[in-house]
Write an enzyme that holds these catalytic residues in place. Structure first.
Site, PDB file in Angstrom:
ATOM      1  N   CYS A  10     101.124  22.052  73.635  1.00 46.68           N
ATOM      2  CA  CYS A  10     102.211  21.123  73.421  1.00 46.68           C
ATOM      3  C   CYS A  10     103.499  21.744  73.911  1.00 46.68           C
ATOM      4  O   CYS A  10     103.496  22.726  74.637  1.00 46.68           O
ATOM      5  CB  CYS A  10     102.303  20.804  71.929  1.00 46.68           C
ATOM      6  SG  CYS A  10     102.631  22.288  70.966  1.00 46.68           S
ATOM      7  N   GLY A  37     103.033  16.686  75.695  1.00 44.78           N
ATOM      8  CA  GLY A  37     102.442  16.061  74.521  1.00 44.78           C
ATOM      9  C   GLY A  37     103.029  14.690  74.284  1.00 44.78           C
ATOM     10  O   GLY A  37     104.255  14.532  74.303  1.00 44.78           O
ATOM     11  N   ASN A 112     102.633  26.176  69.592  1.00 43.93           N
ATOM     12  CA  ASN A 112     101.931  25.818  70.823  1.00 43.93           C
ATOM     13  C   ASN A 112     100.814  26.820  71.016  1.00 43.93           C
ATOM     14  O   ASN A 112     101.069  28.019  71.137  1.00 43.93           O
ATOM     15  CB  ASN A 112     102.902  25.858  72.009  1.00 43.93           C
ATOM     16  CG  ASN A 112     102.214  25.576  73.339  1.00 43.93           C
ATOM     17  OD1 ASN A 112     101.109  25.046  73.376  1.00 43.93           O
ATOM     18  ND2 ASN A 112     102.867  25.930  74.429  1.00 43.93           N
ATOM     19  N   GLY A 113      99.571  26.345  71.039  1.00 47.25           N
ATOM     20  CA  GLY A 113      98.434  27.240  71.224  1.00 47.25           C
ATOM     21  C   GLY A 113      97.257  26.832  70.376  1.00 47.25           C
ATOM     22  O   GLY A 113      97.107  25.668  70.001  1.00 47.25           O
ATOM     23  N   CYS A 237      98.117  31.967  80.479  1.00 46.35           N
ATOM     24  CA  CYS A 237      97.187  30.908  80.882  1.00 46.35           C
ATOM     25  C   CYS A 237      97.438  30.471  82.325  1.00 46.35           C
ATOM     26  O   CYS A 237      98.532  30.006  82.670  1.00 46.35           O
ATOM     27  CB  CYS A 237      97.355  29.718  79.948  1.00 46.35           C
ATOM     28  SG  CYS A 237      96.393  28.270  80.416  1.00 46.35           S
ATOM     29  N   TYR A 243      98.382  22.901  86.132  1.00 47.40           N
ATOM     30  CA  TYR A 243      98.565  21.529  85.663  1.00 47.40           C
ATOM     31  C   TYR A 243      99.722  21.317  84.699  1.00 47.40           C
ATOM     32  O   TYR A 243     100.543  20.428  84.902  1.00 47.40           O
ATOM     33  CB  TYR A 243      97.268  21.056  84.997  1.00 47.40           C
ATOM     34  CG  TYR A 243      97.356  19.707  84.319  1.00 47.40           C
ATOM     35  CD1 TYR A 243      97.269  18.524  85.054  1.00 47.40           C
ATOM     36  CD2 TYR A 243      97.533  19.598  82.937  1.00 47.40           C
ATOM     37  CE1 TYR A 243      97.349  17.280  84.438  1.00 47.40           C
ATOM     38  CE2 TYR A 243      97.610  18.356  82.308  1.00 47.40           C
ATOM     39  CZ  TYR A 243      97.526  17.210  83.057  1.00 47.40           C
ATOM     40  OH  TYR A 243      97.603  15.984  82.454  1.00 47.40           O
ATOM     41  N   ASP A 346      93.536  17.057  94.324  1.00 48.36           N
ATOM     42  CA  ASP A 346      93.903  16.989  92.913  1.00 48.36           C
ATOM     43  C   ASP A 346      94.113  18.409  92.404  1.00 48.36           C
ATOM     44  O   ASP A 346      93.599  19.379  92.986  1.00 48.36           O
ATOM     45  CB  ASP A 346      92.828  16.279  92.093  1.00 48.36           C
ATOM     46  CG  ASP A 346      93.394  15.657  90.816  1.00 48.36           C
ATOM     47  OD1 ASP A 346      94.577  15.909  90.494  1.00 48.36           O
ATOM     48  OD2 ASP A 346      92.654  14.921  90.138  1.00 48.36           O
ATOM     49  N   ASP A 347      94.860  18.541  91.308  1.00 49.36           N
ATOM     50  CA  ASP A 347      95.169  19.873  90.797  1.00 49.36           C
ATOM     51  C   ASP A 347      93.977  20.530  90.128  1.00 49.36           C
ATOM     52  O   ASP A 347      93.798  21.743  90.185  1.00 49.36           O
ATOM     53  CB  ASP A 347      96.346  19.798  89.810  1.00 49.36           C
ATOM     54  CG  ASP A 347      96.080  18.831  88.667  1.00 49.36           C
ATOM     55  OD1 ASP A 347      95.396  19.199  87.702  1.00 49.36           O
ATOM     56  OD2 ASP A 347      96.559  17.688  88.750  1.00 49.36           O
ATOM     57  N   CYS A 433      94.944  34.727  82.330  1.00 48.89           N
ATOM     58  CA  CYS A 433      93.687  34.300  81.711  1.00 48.89           C
ATOM     59  C   CYS A 433      93.018  33.257  82.606  1.00 48.89           C
ATOM     60  O   CYS A 433      93.613  32.226  82.935  1.00 48.89           O
ATOM     61  CB  CYS A 433      93.956  33.701  80.335  1.00 48.89           C
ATOM     62  SG  CYS A 433      92.457  33.071  79.531  1.00 48.89           S
TER      63      CYS A 433
END
Length: 462
Positions: A10, A37, A112-113, A237, A243, A346-347, A433
């Site tokens: 989020c 979000g 967030n996570g 991440c 994205y 596309d991504d 990651c």
């Protein structure tokens, strides 16, 4: 293989600015983070004694009106927009979350996570969600800052937090730095923390730096201070670059749109195609498609029109909503694709909801051949760090699924993916990651081993 708890991928924002309209600043920042979000939104503002909290279901502009913002006066506050990676989409799960310490000090927390455990694994630790963390902080006496420094070393998983007590704003990032969090400075006297630098830009704050993994930053009348609560082992991440983040947000010293253009350049080199036109799946793949066209020499055009009043389909709460949203969001432009061989970029491709419908739409609009190119590697494993990829079975590329099988499933003439190595090179961070692409998780999750592919091919036709 899901982990219990309420995961949040989020947007969070926090502002400390005693001389400015806190509620309006946070509101503006949340609108800049709305893409992260779309299920619920909330703001908590502290006036030195009490914390006023307002939350609701829907978009930021649906939840807050002028009357709501007029009452949000104080010196510090936090905001949150949510899409659920686990847990129901209800007002009960909306954030920020209110809490109180054992000494009676109120606070509010935005997360967030995806927190996987709170407490020692050998000492009765719980598989956790945001609310368990709030209750854990409430076990301690004294200041909220002291409670966090005691509790956070026992928290596992992904968490970027914005926290406010009576008069202090806190920013926290887990020791791996899975989810982003940056620090900004307001002209005069004020500080801002946000999931993305684009939110800083909107409210007139200058980017200072990223909050470091394992760092707790406090901002109040005494200025800013930093405490390291855990040794860092960075694993940011990579899906943020693919994205989530806005193209105008910073990733270190680079804009996301520059990184995504490099994705497209590398994709054209690794997965070439004979075609007449390159088109993006708007909006998140536009810069990758531009890079693909630049490197391949194939002309770029807009072959899919996007309805900007429909939200991001990946972050819809269920599969039925995603499918409907794709049909509402995208419409082909026949004059661009009719009688032509098309490369559509596309991504990413997670469940293939969008890809399948896009290929069908383009063929119906007269495309002769459709070559699907994905500006990220195949998503083969679930994410446990805050992205809505909870189980392997819902992933189109799960397990040993071949690229040829994927092409057949979505109806494309060929499918090509960016390699993990090229993605990392473009990001410029070899520690990122990539668990959802490689199955190599930075944190042990205590789950059964997941099958590994031995075939590393990234291009196949049907």
């Amino acid at each position: 293989m899901t982990l219990d708890g309420i995961g949040e991928s989020c947007g969070v924002i926090g502002v400390w600015a005693p001389d400015l309209p806190i509620g309006h600043l946070i509101y503006s920042g949340l609108i800049a983070l709305q893409h992260r979000g779309q299920e619920s939104a909330g703001i908590a503002v502290a006036d030195g004694t009490d914390i006023a909290l307002h939350r609701g279901m829907g978009l930021v502009q649906q939840v807050f009106g002028a009357a709501d913002l007029a009452t949000m006066r104080g010196q510090a506050g936090i905001g949150h927009v949510r899409y659920s990676t686990s847990g129901e989409s209800t007002i009960d799960n909306a954030q920020p979350c209110p809490g109180v310490t054992a000494s009676g000090e109120p606070f509010a927390l935005a997360h967030n996570g995806n927190i996987t455990r709170v407490g020692s694994p050998c000492g009765g630790g719980d598989r956790a969600d945001t609310f368990v963390l709030v209750r854990e902080l409430g076990r301690y006496r004294g200041r909220v800052e002291a409670a966090m420094l005691r509790a956070l070393p026992q928290v596992e998983g992904a968490y970027s937090l914005a926290v406010v007590d009576g008069g202090t704003l806190y920013a926290v990032r887990d020791p791996h730095g899975f989810r982003p969090l940056c620090l900004g400075r307001l002209s005069g006297r004020g500080w801002v923390v946000a999931s993305e630098s684009a939110a800083l830009d909107v409210i007139g704050a200058s980017f200072v730096r990223d909050v470091a993994p394992g760092e707790l930053v406090a901002m109040d009348h005494n200025g800013m201070r930093s405490t390291t609560f855990a040794l860092a082992s960075s694993a940011a991440c990579s899906f943020e670059h693919v994205y989530f983040s806005r193209p105008d947000s910073l990733a270190g010293s680079r804009r996301m749109q520059s990184i995504r253009r490099d994705f497209g350049v590398a994709l054209a080199e690794e997965c070439p195609a004979e075609a007449d036109v390159v088109i993006p799946v708007p909006d998140s793949a536009r810069h990758a498609a531009l890079g693909y066209a630049q490197a391949s020499g194939i002309p770029y055009d807009e072959g899919l029109a996007r309805n900007n009043y429909v939200g991001r389909t990946f972050i819809q709460p269920d599969q039925a909503a995603r499918s409907i949203a794709v049909r509402l969001k995208l419409n082909p432009v026949p004059e661009v694709v009719r009688g032509r061989s098309v490369v559509v970029v596309d991504d990413s491709m997670v469940r293939a909801t969008t890809a399948t419908q896009v290929v069908t739409m383009l063929r119906a609009a007269g495309a002769v051949r459709v070559h699907l190119r994905i500006a990220s590697p195949p998503v083969r494993w679930p994410c446990f760090y805050g992205v809505d990829m909870k189980t392997g079975t819902e992933l189109i590329a799960e397990g040993d699924t071949s690229v040829a099988q994927i092409a057949a499933a979505v109806g494309a003439d060929s499918v090509g993916y960016l390699s993990v190595e090229a993605m990392r090179d473009a990001i410029g961070d070899t520690s990122s990651c990539t668990a959802c692409f490689t199955g190599h998780y930075p944190v042990s999750l205590g789950i059964p081993a997941i099958g590994r592919r031995s075939d590393h091919s990234v291009l196949a036709g049907n």
